[in-house]
Design a protein around this motif. Structure first.
Motif, PDB file in Angstrom:
ATOM      1  N   ARG A 291      -7.899  10.526 -11.745  1.00 19.01           N
ATOM      2  CA  ARG A 291      -7.065   9.427 -12.254  1.00 19.01           C
ATOM      3  C   ARG A 291      -6.565   8.537 -11.130  1.00 19.01           C
ATOM      4  O   ARG A 291      -5.662   7.740 -11.335  1.00 19.01           O
ATOM      5  CB  ARG A 291      -5.844  10.003 -12.967  1.00 19.01           C
ATOM      6  CG  ARG A 291      -6.141  10.579 -14.302  1.00 19.01           C
ATOM      7  CD  ARG A 291      -4.942  11.348 -14.816  1.00 19.01           C
ATOM      8  NE  ARG A 291      -5.350  12.102 -15.965  1.00 19.01           N
ATOM      9  CZ  ARG A 291      -5.361  11.614 -17.194  1.00 19.01           C
ATOM     10  NH1 ARG A 291      -4.954  10.399 -17.435  1.00 19.01           N
ATOM     11  NH2 ARG A 291      -5.781  12.349 -18.206  1.00 19.01           N
ATOM     12  N   ARG A 292      -7.094   8.716  -9.929  1.00 18.37           N
ATOM     13  CA  ARG A 292      -6.477   8.044  -8.792  1.00 18.37           C
ATOM     14  C   ARG A 292      -7.255   6.827  -8.316  1.00 18.37           C
ATOM     15  O   ARG A 292      -7.449   6.631  -7.125  1.00 18.37           O
ATOM     16  CB  ARG A 292      -6.288   9.036  -7.654  1.00 18.37           C
ATOM     17  CG  ARG A 292      -5.346  10.172  -8.029  1.00 18.37           C
ATOM     18  CD  ARG A 292      -5.022  11.030  -6.847  1.00 18.37           C
ATOM     19  NE  ARG A 292      -6.206  11.590  -6.220  1.00 18.37           N
ATOM     20  CZ  ARG A 292      -6.875  12.637  -6.659  1.00 18.37           C
ATOM     21  NH1 ARG A 292      -6.500  13.255  -7.751  1.00 18.37           N
ATOM     22  NH2 ARG A 292      -7.926  13.077  -6.023  1.00 18.37           N
ATOM     23  N   MET A 293      -7.684   5.980  -9.238  1.00 14.18           N
ATOM     24  CA  MET A 293      -8.420   4.797  -8.823  1.00 14.18           C
ATOM     25  C   MET A 293      -7.650   4.004  -7.767  1.00 14.18           C
ATOM     26  O   MET A 293      -8.221   3.580  -6.767  1.00 14.18           O
ATOM     27  CB  MET A 293      -8.726   3.894 -10.009  1.00 14.18           C
ATOM     28  CG  MET A 293      -9.691   2.781  -9.634  1.00 14.18           C
ATOM     29  SD  MET A 293      -9.869   1.568 -10.938  1.00 14.18           S
ATOM     30  CE  MET A 293      -8.396   0.593 -10.690  1.00 14.18           C
ATOM     31  N   LEU A 294      -6.333   3.824  -7.962  1.00 12.46           N
ATOM     32  CA  LEU A 294      -5.542   3.046  -7.003  1.00 12.46           C
ATOM     33  C   LEU A 294      -5.586   3.677  -5.614  1.00 12.46           C
ATOM     34  O   LEU A 294      -5.466   2.988  -4.609  1.00 12.46           O
ATOM     35  CB  LEU A 294      -4.088   2.937  -7.475  1.00 12.46           C
ATOM     36  CG  LEU A 294      -3.840   2.095  -8.727  1.00 12.46           C
ATOM     37  CD1 LEU A 294      -2.371   2.167  -9.121  1.00 12.46           C
ATOM     38  CD2 LEU A 294      -4.241   0.654  -8.469  1.00 12.46           C
ATOM     39  N   GLY A 295      -5.741   4.992  -5.561  1.00 12.93           N
ATOM     40  CA  GLY A 295      -5.846   5.679  -4.282  1.00 12.93           C
ATOM     41  C   GLY A 295      -7.242   5.597  -3.700  1.00 12.93           C
ATOM     42  O   GLY A 295      -7.424   5.359  -2.507  1.00 12.93           O
ATOM     43  N   GLU A 296      -8.245   5.765  -4.549  1.00 10.79           N
ATOM     44  CA  GLU A 296      -9.626   5.726  -4.059  1.00 10.79           C
ATOM     45  C   GLU A 296      -9.986   4.346  -3.502  1.00 10.79           C
ATOM     46  O   GLU A 296     -10.817   4.221  -2.607  1.00 10.79           O
ATOM     47  CB  GLU A 296     -10.601   6.114  -5.173  1.00 10.79           C
ATOM     48  CG  GLU A 296     -10.409   7.527  -5.732  1.00 10.79           C
ATOM     49  CD  GLU A 296     -10.627   8.635  -4.699  1.00 10.79           C
ATOM     50  OE1 GLU A 296     -11.187   8.353  -3.622  1.00 10.79           O
ATOM     51  OE2 GLU A 296     -10.200   9.778  -4.969  1.00 10.79           O
ATOM     52  N   LEU A 297      -9.369   3.300  -4.044  1.00 11.25           N
ATOM     53  CA  LEU A 297      -9.669   1.950  -3.553  1.00 11.25           C
ATOM     54  C   LEU A 297      -9.330   1.828  -2.066  1.00 11.25           C
ATOM     55  O   LEU A 297     -10.128   1.336  -1.271  1.00 11.25           O
ATOM     56  CB  LEU A 297      -8.878   0.905  -4.356  1.00 11.25           C
ATOM     57  CG  LEU A 297      -9.277   0.743  -5.821  1.00 11.25           C
ATOM     58  CD1 LEU A 297      -8.340  -0.255  -6.511  1.00 11.25           C
ATOM     59  CD2 LEU A 297     -10.729   0.286  -5.954  1.00 11.25           C
TER      60      LEU A 297
ATOM     61  N   SER B  53      -1.856  10.142   0.857  1.00 11.34           N
ATOM     62  CA  SER B  53      -2.652   9.271  -0.014  1.00 11.34           C
ATOM     63  C   SER B  53      -2.078   7.862   0.036  1.00 11.34           C
ATOM     64  O   SER B  53      -0.891   7.693   0.298  1.00 11.34           O
ATOM     65  CB  SER B  53      -2.590   9.748  -1.469  1.00 11.34           C
ATOM     66  OG  SER B  53      -3.255  10.960  -1.628  1.00 11.34           O
ATOM     67  N   THR B  54      -2.925   6.894  -0.220  1.00 15.63           N
ATOM     68  CA  THR B  54      -2.487   5.497  -0.280  1.00 15.63           C
ATOM     69  C   THR B  54      -2.879   4.924  -1.624  1.00 15.63           C
ATOM     70  O   THR B  54      -4.020   5.092  -2.056  1.00 15.63           O
ATOM     71  CB  THR B  54      -3.169   4.666   0.819  1.00 15.63           C
ATOM     72  OG1 THR B  54      -2.901   5.262   2.092  1.00 15.63           O
ATOM     73  CG2 THR B  54      -2.672   3.230   0.812  1.00 15.63           C
ATOM     74  N   PHE B  55      -1.963   4.253  -2.288  1.00 16.88           N
ATOM     75  CA  PHE B  55      -2.251   3.599  -3.570  1.00 16.88           C
ATOM     76  C   PHE B  55      -2.105   2.091  -3.381  1.00 16.88           C
ATOM     77  O   PHE B  55      -1.118   1.629  -2.818  1.00 16.88           O
ATOM     78  CB  PHE B  55      -1.290   4.107  -4.648  1.00 16.88           C
ATOM     79  CG  PHE B  55      -1.448   5.569  -4.953  1.00 16.88           C
ATOM     80  CD1 PHE B  55      -2.248   5.985  -6.000  1.00 16.88           C
ATOM     81  CD2 PHE B  55      -0.820   6.532  -4.171  1.00 16.88           C
ATOM     82  CE1 PHE B  55      -2.412   7.334  -6.285  1.00 16.88           C
ATOM     83  CE2 PHE B  55      -0.978   7.889  -4.449  1.00 16.88           C
ATOM     84  CZ  PHE B  55      -1.778   8.290  -5.508  1.00 16.88           C
ATOM     85  N   LEU B  56      -3.065   1.349  -3.880  1.00 16.78           N
ATOM     86  CA  LEU B  56      -3.112  -0.098  -3.656  1.00 16.78           C
ATOM     87  C   LEU B  56      -2.195  -0.866  -4.626  1.00 16.78           C
ATOM     88  O   LEU B  56      -2.419  -2.059  -4.880  1.00 16.78           O
ATOM     89  CB  LEU B  56      -4.560  -0.564  -3.831  1.00 16.78           C
ATOM     90  CG  LEU B  56      -5.085  -1.669  -2.917  1.00 16.78           C
ATOM     91  CD1 LEU B  56      -5.173  -1.161  -1.485  1.00 16.78           C
ATOM     92  CD2 LEU B  56      -6.460  -2.147  -3.375  1.00 16.78           C
ATOM     93  N   THR B  57      -1.185  -0.226  -5.140  1.00 10.77           N
ATOM     94  CA  THR B  57      -0.364  -0.741  -6.242  1.00 10.77           C
ATOM     95  C   THR B  57       0.211  -2.139  -5.997  1.00 10.77           C
ATOM     96  O   THR B  57       0.015  -3.047  -6.809  1.00 10.77           O
ATOM     97  CB  THR B  57       0.778   0.250  -6.515  1.00 10.77           C
ATOM     98  OG1 THR B  57       0.233   1.571  -6.503  1.00 10.77           O
ATOM     99  CG2 THR B  57       1.441  -0.036  -7.844  1.00 10.77           C
ATOM    100  N   GLY B  58       0.928  -2.306  -4.900  1.00  6.82           N
ATOM    101  CA  GLY B  58       1.589  -3.587  -4.655  1.00  6.82           C
ATOM    102  C   GLY B  58       0.603  -4.718  -4.443  1.00  6.82           C
ATOM    103  O   GLY B  58       0.789  -5.823  -4.955  1.00  6.82           O
ATOM    104  N   GLU B  59      -0.456  -4.456  -3.712  1.00  6.75           N
ATOM    105  CA  GLU B  59      -1.456  -5.498  -3.482  1.00  6.75           C
ATOM    106  C   GLU B  59      -2.149  -5.890  -4.783  1.00  6.75           C
ATOM    107  O   GLU B  59      -2.383  -7.071  -5.053  1.00  6.75           O
ATOM    108  CB  GLU B  59      -2.504  -5.039  -2.457  1.00  6.75           C
ATOM    109  CG  GLU B  59      -3.549  -6.117  -2.224  1.00  6.75           C
ATOM    110  CD  GLU B  59      -4.361  -5.940  -0.956  1.00  6.75           C
ATOM    111  OE1 GLU B  59      -4.364  -4.830  -0.390  1.00  6.75           O
ATOM    112  OE2 GLU B  59      -4.977  -6.934  -0.541  1.00  6.75           O
TER     113      GLU B  59
ATOM    114  N   HIS C  82       0.876  -1.175   0.000  1.00  2.44           N
ATOM    115  CA  HIS C  82       0.000   0.000   0.000  1.00  2.44           C
ATOM    116  C   HIS C  82       0.913   1.224   0.000  1.00  2.44           C
ATOM    117  O   HIS C  82       1.356   1.669   1.059  1.00  2.44           O
ATOM    118  CB  HIS C  82      -0.898   0.002   1.239  1.00  2.44           C
ATOM    119  CG  HIS C  82      -1.820  -1.174   1.311  1.00  2.44           C
ATOM    120  ND1 HIS C  82      -2.349  -1.639   2.487  1.00  2.44           N
ATOM    121  CD2 HIS C  82      -2.307  -1.989   0.353  1.00  2.44           C
ATOM    122  CE1 HIS C  82      -3.119  -2.693   2.238  1.00  2.44           C
ATOM    123  NE2 HIS C  82      -3.113  -2.925   0.951  1.00  2.44           N
ATOM    124  N   SER C  83       1.199   1.739  -1.191  1.00  5.38           N
ATOM    125  CA  SER C  83       2.130   2.874  -1.310  1.00  5.38           C
ATOM    126  C   SER C  83       1.561   4.114  -0.642  1.00  5.38           C
ATOM    127  O   SER C  83       0.396   4.454  -0.835  1.00  5.38           O
ATOM    128  CB  SER C  83       2.362   3.203  -2.791  1.00  5.38           C
ATOM    129  OG  SER C  83       3.066   2.184  -3.423  1.00  5.38           O
TER     130      SER C  83
END
Lengths: 309, 309
Positions: free
Chosen positions: B211-217, A164-170, A149-150
């Protein structure tokens, strides 16, 4: 000459447990890493798990322990409430929760929370963040901490003001291991390198203004079926698409102009460095392992100053 | 009066098997649905699985069968090669592959492929697409077929000229069931309704240019922890974010101005109708079940015209 351990410090996450014995200057005396994350430890007992690891490093019975990470969550050992932003980073230390009912002095550092229209939480990264800012004398600016969770955090005069948190790695792990793309990636999920042309292609697609990540993902399968895209290429493309989407989102969110402090180690650092360069960002890398240790050490030094020096 | 079955038609996918007996006008005489998707059927034998289902509907031994879907993939019964776009929709029928070595006449319809810079494939949706165009006398325009892998196809004068695939449905299932969001959603994954305010909020965020779907999740988890977002709200928000991202991506890709033909049934149709309205698109709904049956019936009628009427 072996230096005596002054503190034990641990980063105790959902899937991993890392423990270091540090001397009074913060140098590593001994180290231990294991898969004793939350689920394993809950079943076995948190205190027992910790004591076993400490015993394996021959830590004295009175060595104090400071912990950051998901061990302080509702599903963890003891819940350490969140400190709301804006928060002075050193203030989070004062909220460390002492574990009751055990002989050893063990404390858990609270996480950070952000309420309002963009609710957010972190646990563990606040300690890494503190360590990174100390390593660079950073008071203001943007800090990126990539991972499962970046986290991207804005600092202003020593305070964390928003994140902000990005779910990239998961999402990478889920898509590579459990979606239809697993047939394209196979065992190659860990083979991504920053120089692979498919990693670059994925990055460029998403950094160029494309909003169709959901569409580009399926394109990996089609490229495997029609163009024989090999597993390493599929994994690299997936990684490039996701990291590119994260960088594009962060750029939009924070309107980045100054240098970003990138807290990462190893391959992760190399991938994000490549992605930030492709996205037109400048950055300064701080090793993630060192940052979390430094943050934990500073927390321990403040809690137990008499034991220092 | 019971009409005799003229054809058996089946949509045989990765996880589902649907079989209909149709009379010479395409009306349903009998129907069967099961979870005998590819994996189950491969283990048991495709011919045996099909014959068991036909027997349960008391289908005659000489009733011909036409099949669309993943049964024609490399992991399926027999591989039916893709027809490349641009492709006349009726041309795909001529590529139907006859299963060798069995007494019954069984054919599998090929899928569509798109090579070049945006490689793509479909299997099953080409038949649904054919049925939908026949149901509406549609020769040109954009057709959306939402699902596990949503397909958007451009038609020009009866030919499929290009298409995109969005991983929306699969990503929803993965995130709701296997990511950190599973703790927020629990058993509520199937409770999403188009009128839930969180569904609308998720849609609007992504349709508004975010553009922040990964963040909104991750925001869904934070809202659960900090604001007690209930499971239905979490599921609805996740659905809104993903479908909103799909619609925003399709809008960007196809520059939509004309009415979209939306091929969907039940809740799926209601959710996409709401999302398209929120995204400023006009649409015309064709029932997905009827469309695939109609496509299969037309394919059967062309293959075995003597049996018609």
């Amino acid at each position: 000459m072996t230096t005596a351990a002054t503190y034990a410090v641990a980063d105790w996450g959902t899937s991993r447990f890392r423990l270091w014995l540090l001397d009074h200057q913060g140098h590593v005396v001994a180290e231990r890493r294991s898969d004793d994350g939350l689920d394993t430890s809950r079943a076995r007992g948190f205190a027992e798990t910790l004591e076993d690891h400490l015993a394996s490093l021959r830590a004295p019975a009175d060595l104090p322990v400071i912990i950051c990470g998901m061990a302080g969550s509702r599903q963890g050992w003891v819940e350490a409430n969140y400190v709301p932003v804006p928060a002075d980073l050193t203030a989070i230390l004062s909220g460390a929760v002492k574990i009751a009912g055990i002989a050893r002095d063990v404390r858990i550092i609270p996480g950070l929370s952000q309420s309002g229209s963009a609710p957010n939480v972190m646990r563990g990264e606040e300690t890494q963040l503190l360590g990174a800012t100390l390593a660079r004398n950073l008071r203001s600016g943007l800090v990126a901490m990539p991972g499962t969770h970046s986290k991207w955090v804005e600092l202003d005069e020593g305070k964390a003001t928003s994140f902000s948190t990005f779910l990239t790695g998961e999402l990478y792990a889920l898509l590579a291991g459990h979606s239809i793309l697993r047939h394209s990636i196979g065992n190659a999920a860990e083979t991504v390198t920053p120089d692979h042309p498919q990693f670059t292609a994925g990055l460029e697609l998403m950094l160029g203004g494309n909003r169709r990540m959901l569409g580009e993902l399926f394109g990996i399968r089609a490229a495997m079926l029609l163009d024989n895209l090999p597993p390493e290429g599929a994994a690299s493309r997936l990684s490039g698409l996701l990291i590119g989407t994260e960088i594009a989102g962060a750029r939009e969110k924070f309107g980045i102009s100054a240098t970003v402090t990138l807290v990462a180690s190893g391959t992760m650092a190399a991938l994000y460095a490549k992605a930030m360069t492709a996205g037109g960002l400048t950055f300064d890398i701080v090793d993630a392992d060192e940052a979390v240790r430094k943050g934990l050490f500073v927390a321990a030094s403040q809690l137990w100053p008499a034991q220092k020096g």
